[in-house]
Design a protein around this motif. Structure first.
Motif, short mmCIF file in Angstrom:
data_model
loop_
_atom_site.label_atom_id
_atom_site.label_comp_id
_atom_site.label_asym_id
_atom_site.label_seq_id
_atom_site.Cartn_x
_atom_site.Cartn_y
_atom_site.Cartn_z
N TYR A 1 0.82 -1.21 0.00
CA TYR A 1 0.00 0.00 0.00
C TYR A 1 0.85 1.27 0.00
O TYR A 1 0.41 2.31 -0.47
CB TYR A 1 -0.95 0.00 1.21
N ARG B 1 -5.19 -1.80 -4.42
CA ARG B 1 -4.55 -0.84 -3.52
C ARG B 1 -5.53 -0.45 -2.42
O ARG B 1 -6.70 -0.86 -2.43
CB ARG B 1 -4.12 0.42 -4.28
N SER B 2 -5.06 0.36 -1.50
CA SER B 2 -5.94 0.91 -0.48
C SER B 2 -6.90 1.90 -1.11
O SER B 2 -6.56 2.61 -2.06
CB SER B 2 -5.11 1.62 0.59
N SER C 1 -5.57 5.31 -1.52
CA SER C 1 -4.51 5.58 -2.49
C SER C 1 -5.00 6.51 -3.59
O SER C 1 -6.20 6.57 -3.90
CB SER C 1 -4.02 4.27 -3.12
N THR D 1 -10.20 -2.01 0.64
CA THR D 1 -9.51 -2.38 -0.59
C THR D 1 -10.19 -1.78 -1.81
O THR D 1 -11.41 -1.82 -1.92
CB THR D 1 -9.47 -3.92 -0.73
#
Length: 201
Positions: free
Chosen positions: A123, A153-154, A157, A177
């Motif tokens: 991440y 990714r988070s 992000s 997520t």
């Protein structure tokens, strides 16, 4: 506990690398993702590239569900050894792990272009560096025409800026997520864009 969800290795328990450096994709996210991939006919007989493989759960799920060839790329020695054990546990003769940093791997030449790329970087992996990797996939000939790319990714992000040669296919959020999807542009796409350009007088 992590298990392969479905396919010929469905129910097989797989190990995860020790420590906090690896963040396995949750069963819920994997189940939703692979349901979508099967709906898109992105698995059966396809060549799959699993970048930042970690435990190998994503690539091995693809192998279990009918992918013809799965290449798993992982730089950490401990994680790569775990992937090797998981390949054996799943009896995935169509899967192979390579211990090498993803950046160096993509600087090489592909044995065969991928139909599906699964990328699950840490991440905290820098966004500019990630976008550079996406550009390498396009420039290096790693993608088959109309290949599908899935980026995990988070949800905190920054959204990726897809390079030329990739077109966004949307995103989905599952708790913390985020999954982003893109397609490689085919020769037909490029020809269509060229036809849309008006002639100059």
């Amino acid at each position: 506990m992590t298990r392969i969800i479905a396919g010929n290795a469905g129910g097989t328990r797989i190990d995860t690398p020790p420590g906090a450096a690896t963040r396995p994709t949750s069963d819920r996210v994997r189940e939703a993702l692979f349901s979508r991939l099967e709906h898109l006919d992105a698995l059966e007989g396809r060549v799959v590239l699993d970048l930042f493989a970690g435990s190998g759960a994503l690539g091995l799920e693809a192998a279990s569900r009918g992918a013809s060839r799965v290449q798993l790329v992982e730089s950490a020695g401990v994680a790569a050894r775990v992937v090797l054990r998981n390949i054996a546990a799943c009896r995935a003769a169509n899967a192979r792990v390579v211990r090498i940093p993803v950046e160096r791997y993509l600087d090489g030449k592909p044995e065969q272009p991928a139909d599906l790329v699964l990328a699950d970087p840490p991440y905290d992996y820098p966004t500019p560096q990630l976008e550079g990797l996406l550009a390498r996939l396009v420039r290096g000939g790693w993608l088959a025409p109309d290949a599908l790319i899935v980026l995990e990714r988070s949800k905190r992000s920054v959204a990726p800026q897809w390079p030329a040669g990739l077109r966004s296919q949307g995103e989905k959020t599952y708790g913390e997520t985020m999954l982003w999807f893109a397609r490689a542009e085919s020769a037909d796409d490029e020809a269509g864009e060229a036809e849309d350009v008006p002639e100059q007088p």
